[in-house]
Design an enzyme around this catalytic site. Structure first.
Site, short mmCIF file in Angstrom:
data_model
loop_
_atom_site.label_atom_id
_atom_site.label_comp_id
_atom_site.label_asym_id
_atom_site.label_seq_id
_atom_site.Cartn_x
_atom_site.Cartn_y
_atom_site.Cartn_z
N TYR A 1 -1.15 10.04 -2.80
CA TYR A 1 -0.96 8.77 -3.43
C TYR A 1 0.32 8.65 -4.19
O TYR A 1 0.67 9.40 -4.93
CB TYR A 1 -2.12 8.58 -4.36
CG TYR A 1 -2.23 7.39 -5.15
CD1 TYR A 1 -3.16 6.46 -4.61
CD2 TYR A 1 -1.61 6.82 -6.21
CE1 TYR A 1 -3.61 5.24 -5.04
CE2 TYR A 1 -2.03 5.71 -6.71
CZ TYR A 1 -2.83 4.66 -6.11
OH TYR A 1 -3.25 3.64 -6.61
N TYR B 1 0.82 -1.50 -1.58
CA TYR B 1 0.09 -1.06 -2.47
C TYR B 1 -1.54 -1.66 -2.69
O TYR B 1 -1.58 -2.60 -2.84
CB TYR B 1 0.96 -1.26 -3.98
CG TYR B 1 -0.16 -1.07 -5.01
CD1 TYR B 1 -0.21 0.49 -5.49
CD2 TYR B 1 -0.42 -1.96 -6.17
CE1 TYR B 1 -0.78 0.65 -6.54
CE2 TYR B 1 -1.00 -1.60 -7.35
CZ TYR B 1 -1.41 -0.10 -7.48
OH TYR B 1 -1.88 0.23 -8.59
#
Length: 379
Positions: free
Chosen positions: A288, A332
């Site tokens: 991430y 995102y």
């Protein structure tokens, strides 16, 4: 019984979708079901995030599903990504549901922009911790991460350019060859990174993930059923959540060590213990990347390298990393698109395919209670 990911689907990734978040969710869910060779009528479980404006029952109705026997939401923003799959796996292995869809959809650029930070907040126990940071100007996620990033650089005697630049360049290199990525065809250099504008020192613009409109969904079912579906099953070998002692959301400056991510260590211990695998066994890392420094800290917490060595680890390409372009380069989507890339790597269909990839680590948002997955090929 074990569980597997049988389908993935997404909308396009944009800066202005021109449609509702509900429609984005339904498009992603239907695409994932089509990919799995299933119909809306096969679904009896739904999982999403608490930061989602499209309720499970509303998505089910709009997508043409029938009765649901399981529905769940996971808290803490991007930290929830891998935990949605964990919830689905728990439901399937417990016999509570047979086909569970995990989804995330938002207009995060044209609508609510998380990067704009805290503007108005009702008094709450959850928000109390922010009261120690907001009066001093720490109003945005970038400013919260900048505190830890600065300490990391100081502790290990690194510069921002040398430490964070390779993470950004790696993500954008992969995004450049990914047609689905927002930054398709637009790689960057270390010089580009070093000359991008400051956001919150030592973080520059190219250290920060994008803001994206879009949706992503994955379909989880039993391994036995997945074997009868169109794609090779991607086995969820392990799934874990983690919150550290004294955990806060992005503002845990009091915990004593700002150079690490204790919540990631909690998840790492569970994943390695459950599977018996080690970092040396991992073929691809999908980490991430909301901010570049936290990619470095995750590599260290998961044991891929020693403390302070992650920058050189990335610069030397010692592990294929975020082969879709990550949230810095592709989109995102609170980490859900990273899970999809993990699936593609196991299937052998990634645009930046790692030959023979059979074991993939996928992580969720850090600085908050987090989660992780180990995905493997069947057999």
């Amino acid at each position: 019984m074990s569980a597997a990911i049988a389908g993935i689907g997404a909308t396009e990734f944009s800066k202005d979708s021109g449609r509702s978040e509900l429609r984005l969710a339904v498009e992603a869910v239907r695409a994932a079901l089509d990919d799995a060779g299933l119909t809306p009528g096969d679904v009896d479980g739904m999982v999403t995030f608490t930061m989602d404006t499209s309720p499970e029952i509303t998505v089910a109705q709009a997508a043409g599903m029938g009765e649901l026997s399981f529905f769940s939401r996971v808290h803490y923003g991007g930290g929830a990504a891998c935990a949605t799959v964990q919830q689905a796996v728990l439901a399937v292995t417990a016999g509570v549901a047979e086909v569970v869809v995990c989804y995330r959809a938002f207009n995060e650029r044209s609508g609510r922009r998380f990067g704009s930070g805290v503007q108005r907040r009702e008094p709450s126990a959850e928000g109390a911790a922010l009261g120690w940071a907001l009066p001093f100007g720490l109003l945005t996620p970038a400013s919260w991460v900048a505190m830890a990033a600065q300490r990391y650089l100081h502790t290990y005697g690194l510069t921002a350019e040398a430490a964070f630049g390779p993470v950004a360049v790696t993500a954008r290199r992969h995004a450049a060859t990914n047609p689905a990525a927002w930054f398709h065809g637009r790689p960057i250099t270390l010089a580009d990174h070093a000359s991008s504008r400051w956001i919150a020192e030592p973080l520059r613009l190219l250290d920060c993930c994008q803001e994206t409109d879009g949706g992503q969904a994955v379909v989880v079912t039993s391994l036995e059923r997945a074997r009868d579906l169109p794609h090779p099953p991607v086995v969820v070998a392990a799934a874990a959540q983690g919150a550290s002692r004294g955990q806060e959301q992005m503002t845990g400056f009091h915990t004593g060590d700002l150079t690490g991510l204790a919540e990631s260590a909690v998840v790492a211990r569970q994943l390695w213990r459950t599977t018996g695998l080690t970092p040396a066994d991992i073929d691809v890392g999908i980490l991430y990347d909301h901010f570049t420094p936290f990619v470095l800290m995750q590599l260290e917490e998961y044991g891929f390298c020693a403390r302070g060595e992650a920058a050189s680890f990335v610069a030397e390409d010692r592990l294929p990393l975020n082969t879709h372009g990550g949230q810095l380069g592709e989109a995102y989507l609170h980490g859900m698109n990273g899970i999809a890339e993990g699936v593609r790597q196991i299937r052998g269909t990634s645009v930046n395919q790692v030959p023979g990839a059979a074991r993939v680590l996928v992580t969720a948002g850090t600085g908050v209670p987090t989660s992780g997955l180990l995905l493997t090929a069947d057999g």
